[in-house]
Design an enzyme around this catalytic site. Structure first.
Site, PDB file in Angstrom:
ATOM      1  N   ASN A 145       1.615   3.013  -2.578  1.00 12.84           N
ATOM      2  CA  ASN A 145       0.951   3.945  -3.498  1.00 12.84           C
ATOM      3  C   ASN A 145      -0.312   4.527  -2.871  1.00 12.84           C
ATOM      4  OD1 ASN A 145       2.415   3.965  -6.255  1.00 12.84           O
ATOM      5  ND2 ASN A 145       2.458   1.823  -5.613  1.00 12.84           N
ATOM      6  N   HIS A 147       0.924   0.335 -13.368  1.00 15.18           N
ATOM      7  CA  HIS A 147       1.753  -0.808 -13.760  1.00 15.18           C
ATOM      8  C   HIS A 147       3.219  -0.368 -13.730  1.00 15.18           C
ATOM      9  CE1 HIS A 147       3.118  -4.423 -15.659  1.00 15.18           C
ATOM     10  NE2 HIS A 147       3.503  -3.816 -16.759  1.00 15.18           N
ATOM     11  N   GLY A 171       0.785  -1.234   0.000  1.00 18.35           N
ATOM     12  CA  GLY A 171       0.000   0.000   0.000  1.00 18.35           C
ATOM     13  C   GLY A 171       0.816   1.282   0.000  1.00 18.35           C
ATOM     14  N   ASN A 199      -5.499   1.868 -13.360  1.00 20.06           N
ATOM     15  CA  ASN A 199      -4.504   0.904 -12.870  1.00 20.06           C
ATOM     16  C   ASN A 199      -3.107   1.487 -12.995  1.00 20.06           C
ATOM     17  OD1 ASN A 199      -3.590  -1.732 -11.956  1.00 20.06           O
ATOM     18  ND2 ASN A 199      -2.864  -2.075 -14.048  1.00 20.06           N
ATOM     19  N   LEU A 208      -9.699  -8.173 -13.049  1.00 24.04           N
ATOM     20  CA  LEU A 208     -11.135  -7.968 -12.878  1.00 24.04           C
ATOM     21  C   LEU A 208     -11.861  -8.236 -14.196  1.00 24.04           C
ATOM     22  CD1 LEU A 208     -10.846  -4.706 -10.779  1.00 24.04           C
ATOM     23  CD2 LEU A 208     -11.682  -6.932  -9.950  1.00 24.04           C
ATOM     24  N   GLU A 256       6.498   5.696  -9.369  1.00 26.09           N
ATOM     25  CA  GLU A 256       5.078   5.309  -9.309  1.00 26.09           C
ATOM     26  C   GLU A 256       4.285   6.246  -8.410  1.00 26.09           C
ATOM     27  OE1 GLU A 256       4.059   0.726  -9.788  1.00 26.09           O
ATOM     28  OE2 GLU A 256       5.194   1.135  -7.965  1.00 26.09           O
ATOM     29  N   ASP A 309      -2.809  -5.303 -17.575  1.00 23.95           N
ATOM     30  CA  ASP A 309      -1.939  -4.121 -17.640  1.00 23.95           C
ATOM     31  C   ASP A 309      -1.973  -3.493 -19.031  1.00 23.95           C
ATOM     32  OD1 ASP A 309      -1.157  -4.351 -14.928  1.00 23.95           O
ATOM     33  OD2 ASP A 309       0.224  -5.957 -15.464  1.00 23.95           O
ATOM     34  N   MET A 363      -3.778  -7.178  -7.087  1.00 26.70           N
ATOM     35  CA  MET A 363      -3.183  -8.269  -7.854  1.00 26.70           C
ATOM     36  C   MET A 363      -4.231  -9.300  -8.255  1.00 26.70           C
ATOM     37  SD  MET A 363      -0.272  -6.965  -7.842  1.00 26.70           S
ATOM     38  CE  MET A 363       0.913  -8.134  -8.438  1.00 26.70           C
TER      39      MET A 363
HETATM   40  C1  GRF Z   1       3.325  -1.510  -7.443  1.00 32.11           C
HETATM   41  O1  GRF Z   1       4.611  -1.681  -7.992  1.00 32.11           O
HETATM   42  C2  GRF Z   1       2.265  -1.608  -8.491  1.00 32.11           C
HETATM   43  O2  GRF Z   1       2.623  -1.030  -9.702  1.00 32.11           O
HETATM   44  C3  GRF Z   1       2.157  -3.098  -8.644  1.00 32.11           C
HETATM   45  O3  GRF Z   1       2.207  -3.583  -7.321  1.00 32.11           O
HETATM   46  C4  GRF Z   1       2.986  -2.683  -6.542  1.00 32.11           C
HETATM   47  C5  GRF Z   1       2.178  -2.266  -5.353  1.00 32.11           C
HETATM   48  O4  GRF Z   1       2.930  -1.552  -4.421  1.00 32.11           O
HETATM   49  N1  GRF Z   1       0.979  -3.475  -9.368  1.00 32.11           N
HETATM   50  P1  GRF Z   1       2.241  -0.942  -3.139  1.00 32.11           P
HETATM   51  O5  GRF Z   1       1.334  -2.000  -2.554  1.00 32.11           O
HETATM   52  O6  GRF Z   1       1.473   0.283  -3.554  1.00 32.11           O
HETATM   53  O7  GRF Z   1       3.361  -0.592  -2.200  1.00 32.11           O
END
Ligand code: GRF
Length: 212
Positions: free
Chosen positions: A35, A130, A33, A128, A114, A200, A171, A111
């Site tokens: 992000n 990626h 989490g 999303n 959907l 990201e 993706d 992950m």
């Molecule tokens: C990120 O690298 C995202 O792009 C990928 O999974 C990771 C999730 O990271 N799909 P976090 O859970 O936000 O730390």
């Protein structure tokens, strides 16, 4: 049992107007989490004019849920039961998500692919993230596969993209933003991962700022 919930498929402008000035975000996570954290901080400091109305995780112990709780945001663990059909789970998940009135549904490390049973409820409203450039390394372990491709001299750089999710393509979908991430000769997988994640966090927040 699927709860009785509000109509899904509302237009973004209507739902945000109905629920105040801010754009509503429902964030789906499966793990750490980081992000999500970047989004929460951007909302809290006012850079992102939006509010996270719920965080939903399909994995037990996903730290994203704890981050949501610390931010006093509804944190819901909602796994797919083994004996439930994929589309039935996706439809029930859509109902749950819709009950938090999202303007945008953000897959931030979610992950799980959907199906249309979910996506058709939120046309052009699912975003999303990626950790690779469009058309490259779809699916899991994208950073590791990019690192290995670099070592084989197949690529010189990797990147990050944020895109809409129109269908079950993994993706893939209309790109909202992308950014190249350099790979250096002295990189380890860990140093590359750290660089990708940093990009990201910024790219996701900046993209949400531009669409919210
Ligand atoms: C990120 O690298 C995202 O792009 C990928 O999974 C990771 C999730 O990271 N799909 P976090 O859970 O936000 O730390």
């Amino acid at each position: 049992m699927r709860p009785s919930l509000p109509t899904t498929g509302e237009q973004p402008a209507r739902s945000s107007r109905e629920l105040g000035d801010k754009t509503n975000l429902v964030i789906l996570v499966s793990g750490h989490g980081s992000n999500l954290q970047a989004i929460l901080e951007a909302c809290a400091d006012g850079h992102l004019r939006a509010q996270v109305t719920a965080v939903i995780a399909n994995k037990r112990g996903a730290y994203g849920l704890e981050r949501a709780r610390l931010a006093e945001i509804p944190a819901i663990y909602y796994p797919k039961p083994i004996d439930q059909e994929r589309r039935a789970y996706d439809a029930a998940l859509a109902d749950l998500v819709a009950s938090y009135h999202p303007t945008w549904v953000v897959l931030a490390g979610w992950m799980r692919v959907l199906s249309s049973a979910f996506l058709d409820h939120f046309p052009n409203r699912v975003v999303n993230l990626h950790p690779a450039l469009p058309g490259t390394f779809p699916g899991v372990n994208a950073i590791q596969r990019a690192f290995e491709a670099y070592q084989r001299r197949e690529i010189q750089h990797t990147g990050v993209m944020v895109h809409l999710v129109p269908d079950e393509g993994v993706d893939a979908g209309p790109v909202l933003a992308q950014e190249v991430v350099p790979i250096y000769p002295g990189d380890t997988l860990e140093s590359l991962e750290a660089r990708v994640h940093q990009v990201e966090h910024q790219l996701l927040v900046n993209t949400l700022m531009s669409i919210c």
